[in-house]
Motif scaffolding. Sequence first.
Motif, PDB file in Angstrom:
ATOM      1  N   LYS A   4       0.841  -1.185   0.000  1.00  0.00           N
ATOM      2  CA  LYS A   4       0.000   0.000   0.000  1.00  0.00           C
ATOM      3  C   LYS A   4       0.882   1.243   0.000  1.00  0.00           C
ATOM      4  CE  LYS A   4      -3.844  -2.121   2.479  1.00  0.00           C
ATOM      5  NZ  LYS A   4      -4.710  -2.045   3.682  1.00  0.00           N
ATOM      6  N   PRO A   5       0.496   2.230  -0.806  1.00  0.00           N
ATOM      7  CA  PRO A   5       1.296   3.466  -0.823  1.00  0.00           C
ATOM      8  C   PRO A   5       1.273   4.156   0.525  1.00  0.00           C
ATOM      9  CG  PRO A   5      -0.803   3.779  -1.976  1.00  0.00           C
ATOM     10  CD  PRO A   5      -0.692   2.312  -1.686  1.00  0.00           C
ATOM     11  N   SER A   6       2.406   4.698   0.915  1.00  0.00           N
ATOM     12  CA  SER A   6       2.525   5.376   2.206  1.00  0.00           C
ATOM     13  C   SER A   6       2.018   6.801   2.090  1.00  0.00           C
ATOM     14  CB  SER A   6       3.989   5.367   2.663  1.00  0.00           C
ATOM     15  OG  SER A   6       4.151   6.191   3.777  1.00  0.00           O
ATOM     16  N   PHE A   7       1.057   7.144   2.950  1.00  0.00           N
ATOM     17  CA  PHE A   7       0.505   8.499   2.942  1.00  0.00           C
ATOM     18  C   PHE A   7       1.559   9.514   3.379  1.00  0.00           C
ATOM     19  CE2 PHE A   7      -1.622  11.999   5.200  1.00  0.00           C
ATOM     20  CZ  PHE A   7      -2.384  12.498   4.173  1.00  0.00           C
ATOM     21  N   THR A  13       6.861  13.940  -0.259  1.00  0.00           N
ATOM     22  CA  THR A  13       7.192  14.219  -1.658  1.00  0.00           C
ATOM     23  C   THR A  13       6.563  15.525  -2.131  1.00  0.00           C
ATOM     24  OG1 THR A  13       7.328  11.847  -2.133  1.00  0.00           O
ATOM     25  CG2 THR A  13       7.083  13.341  -4.017  1.00  0.00           C
ATOM     26  N   VAL A  14       5.286  15.712  -1.748  1.00  0.00           N
ATOM     27  CA  VAL A  14       4.594  16.944  -2.128  1.00  0.00           C
ATOM     28  C   VAL A  14       5.272  18.159  -1.507  1.00  0.00           C
ATOM     29  CG1 VAL A  14       2.442  18.243  -1.884  1.00  0.00           C
ATOM     30  CG2 VAL A  14       2.369  15.823  -2.498  1.00  0.00           C
ATOM     31  N   LEU A  15       5.672  18.057  -0.228  1.00  0.00           N
ATOM     32  CA  LEU A  15       6.339  19.167   0.448  1.00  0.00           C
ATOM     33  C   LEU A  15       7.682  19.499  -0.201  1.00  0.00           C
ATOM     34  CD1 LEU A  15       5.614  18.348   4.199  1.00  0.00           C
ATOM     35  CD2 LEU A  15       4.683  20.239   2.868  1.00  0.00           C
ATOM     36  N   VAL A  16       8.432  18.445  -0.546  1.00  0.00           N
ATOM     37  CA  VAL A  16       9.737  18.654  -1.168  1.00  0.00           C
ATOM     38  C   VAL A  16       9.585  19.376  -2.500  1.00  0.00           C
ATOM     39  CG1 VAL A  16      11.712  17.511  -2.222  1.00  0.00           C
ATOM     40  CG2 VAL A  16      10.868  16.737  -0.008  1.00  0.00           C
ATOM     41  N   ILE A  21       9.689  24.191  -6.002  1.00  0.00           N
ATOM     42  CA  ILE A  21       8.967  25.124  -6.871  1.00  0.00           C
ATOM     43  C   ILE A  21       8.986  26.533  -6.281  1.00  0.00           C
ATOM     44  CG2 ILE A  21       6.683  25.710  -7.792  1.00  0.00           C
ATOM     45  CD1 ILE A  21       6.152  22.674  -7.959  1.00  0.00           C
ATOM     46  N   LEU A  22       8.910  26.609  -4.948  1.00  0.00           N
ATOM     47  CA  LEU A  22       8.881  27.912  -4.279  1.00  0.00           C
ATOM     48  C   LEU A  22      10.232  28.621  -4.342  1.00  0.00           C
ATOM     49  CD1 LEU A  22       7.293  29.940  -2.512  1.00  0.00           C
ATOM     50  CD2 LEU A  22       8.080  28.645  -0.518  1.00  0.00           C
ATOM     51  N   PHE A  23      11.308  27.867  -4.083  1.00  0.00           N
ATOM     52  CA  PHE A  23      12.628  28.497  -3.969  1.00  0.00           C
ATOM     53  C   PHE A  23      13.428  28.527  -5.264  1.00  0.00           C
ATOM     54  CE2 PHE A  23      11.836  27.446   0.534  1.00  0.00           C
ATOM     55  CZ  PHE A  23      12.119  28.675   1.097  1.00  0.00           C
TER      56      PHE A  23
END
Length: 224
Positions: A4-7, A13-16, A21-23
């Motif tokens: 099962k994919p890990s939440f 991954t999304v935060l990274v 994208i931000l910096f």
Amino acid sequence: MKAKPSFGGAVTTVLVWGLIILFLPLCLVLLVVYALYTPIDYIKFKRSAYQKDFPRRYRWLCGRHTDNEVYTIVKENNLPVKYLRCYEDYELPGNFFYKDVALNFSHPFFFDEKKEAWLFWPHDEAETTDEITDEVEDEAEEEAEEENTDDCLEEIEARAVILERMRELYPDVPCTGIVYFYEEKFVTGTYGKRALEKMQQNPAFIIYQKRKLKDAIMRYLEKT
């Protein structure tokens, strides 16, 4: 059986990617700014009085030497001040002498609000060891929390230490006194008005207004 994919992993991954994208645009802007400023920095470096007399290779955004401002004042005004640069490390500041007095521009003192005194840290970093016991480490942490300055020296005591170091560095240069130049705005902005008041009580400190260092040096030389 499929795992099962890990939440939690997905969130990471999304935060990274969000941070990238931000910096990334900011980093690109900074690189462009640095690239545009590099020719200006190079010209300032090459035209500086210090570089002309003590040439070295340009390194990216290295800027002028830390002694260039005072060195330029001395040279352009033909002041009777001797300059001895640091031969061990080009980047380090050298020393200025007028007669038998050292003129210090490196801000070696800091203000202790509790003691209401300008203090000097007399120990060299080389004197400390990398291997210390847990007991000593704990004591150091406690002292840091309490901002312990018991090992620091006030100006009169520090003067003897600094002059002794001067004599060791320059045994052939007579040096019996020292004065310290501080910009008033730097003092009040960093330590406050009380610090300035305490500094004004000691004639060893030469306090000058912003962009008035040349005037302060020349006034000191005229009075001495």
